[in-house]
Design a protein around this motif. Sequence first.
Motif, PDB file in Angstrom:
ATOM      1  N   ASP A  91       0.820  -1.212   0.000  1.00  3.77           N
ATOM      2  CA  ASP A  91       0.000   0.000   0.000  1.00  3.77           C
ATOM      3  C   ASP A  91       0.855   1.264   0.000  1.00  3.77           C
ATOM      4  N   VAL A  92       1.914   1.258   0.788  1.00  5.65           N
ATOM      5  CA  VAL A  92       2.784   2.433   0.857  1.00  5.65           C
ATOM      6  C   VAL A  92       3.486   2.661  -0.484  1.00  5.65           C
ATOM      7  N   ALA A  93       3.948   1.581  -1.112  1.00 10.22           N
ATOM      8  CA  ALA A  93       4.594   1.712  -2.423  1.00 10.22           C
ATOM      9  C   ALA A  93       3.604   2.254  -3.453  1.00 10.22           C
ATOM     10  N   ALA A  94       2.387   1.742  -3.437  1.00 10.96           N
ATOM     11  CA  ALA A  94       1.356   2.247  -4.349  1.00 10.96           C
ATOM     12  C   ALA A  94       1.031   3.703  -4.036  1.00 10.96           C
ATOM     13  N   GLY A  95       1.029   4.055  -2.760  1.00 15.81           N
ATOM     14  CA  GLY A  95       0.780   5.434  -2.356  1.00 15.81           C
ATOM     15  C   GLY A  95       1.850   6.382  -2.870  1.00 15.81           C
ATOM     16  N   ALA A  96       3.095   5.918  -2.926  1.00  5.86           N
ATOM     17  CA  ALA A  96       4.172   6.753  -3.469  1.00  5.86           C
ATOM     18  C   ALA A  96       3.922   7.063  -4.940  1.00  5.86           C
ATOM     19  N   VAL A  97       3.491   6.061  -5.680  1.00  8.59           N
ATOM     20  CA  VAL A  97       3.169   6.276  -7.103  1.00  8.59           C
ATOM     21  C   VAL A  97       2.018   7.266  -7.219  1.00  8.59           C
ATOM     22  N   LEU A  98       0.981   7.068  -6.421  1.00 13.11           N
ATOM     23  CA  LEU A  98      -0.180   7.955  -6.479  1.00 13.11           C
ATOM     24  C   LEU A  98       0.196   9.390  -6.136  1.00 13.11           C
ATOM     25  N   ALA A  99       0.993   9.573  -5.102  1.00 12.34           N
ATOM     26  CA  ALA A  99       1.403  10.925  -4.695  1.00 12.34           C
ATOM     27  C   ALA A  99       2.149  11.623  -5.828  1.00 12.34           C
ATOM     28  N   PHE A 100       3.074  10.908  -6.464  1.00  8.49           N
ATOM     29  CA  PHE A 100       3.837  11.523  -7.555  1.00  8.49           C
ATOM     30  C   PHE A 100       2.958  11.766  -8.772  1.00  8.49           C
ATOM     31  N   ALA A 101       2.042  10.841  -9.057  1.00  6.98           N
ATOM     32  CA  ALA A 101       1.143  11.010 -10.195  1.00  6.98           C
ATOM     33  C   ALA A 101       0.225  12.218  -9.997  1.00  6.98           C
ATOM     34  N   VAL A 102      -0.286  12.389  -8.786  1.00  3.84           N
ATOM     35  CA  VAL A 102      -1.147  13.544  -8.503  1.00  3.84           C
ATOM     36  C   VAL A 102      -0.346  14.840  -8.625  1.00  3.84           C
ATOM     37  N   ALA A 103       0.861  14.856  -8.060  1.00  7.78           N
ATOM     38  CA  ALA A 103       1.712  16.048  -8.181  1.00  7.78           C
ATOM     39  C   ALA A 103       2.012  16.340  -9.652  1.00  7.78           C
ATOM     40  N   SER A 104       2.244  15.286 -10.433  1.00  5.57           N
ATOM     41  CA  SER A 104       2.506  15.456 -11.865  1.00  5.57           C
ATOM     42  C   SER A 104       1.292  16.040 -12.577  1.00  5.57           C
ATOM     43  N   ALA A 105       0.110  15.557 -12.219  1.00  3.02           N
ATOM     44  CA  ALA A 105      -1.114  16.083 -12.834  1.00  3.02           C
ATOM     45  C   ALA A 105      -1.306  17.557 -12.482  1.00  3.02           C
ATOM     46  N   VAL A 106      -1.026  17.933 -11.247  1.00  7.21           N
ATOM     47  CA  VAL A 106      -1.151  19.337 -10.838  1.00  7.21           C
ATOM     48  C   VAL A 106      -0.158  20.196 -11.624  1.00  7.21           C
ATOM     49  N   ILE A 107       1.075  19.733 -11.735  1.00  9.67           N
ATOM     50  CA  ILE A 107       2.080  20.475 -12.512  1.00  9.67           C
ATOM     51  C   ILE A 107       1.645  20.571 -13.967  1.00  9.67           C
TER      52      ILE A 107
END
Length: 121
Positions: A91-107
Amino acid sequence: MDVRKLFRSFRYAWRGIVHAFGREQNFRFHVLAALIVTAAGWVTGLSTSEWLIVILLFGGVFALELVNTAIERVVDLVSREHHPLAGQAKDVAAGAVLAFAVASAVIGCIIFIPKWMNLLF
């Protein structure tokens, strides 16, 4: 330097990418998203610096997705039965991907929306 070892390591790395693409739905989703963003960037006319940012974000999402897949495989190898810590690691590893993907979408929105607004108004 052993050139054969070097080329073998690239072959192993490529095999890992192909494995993730073939078996991981989320990796394929991120590749599709990157292709759509690339097309949008081409149509929108991104600057060189904007392209560098977008490419860096693609690489970050892909790399994290590959690390997530590696963690999932290792956890599955170590423990076939359900264990709370194994689930948390995944879950934590998947959360890292999600966090970066969301930040990427915002950028991405910060880069694209003003350009699109200028085209509309």
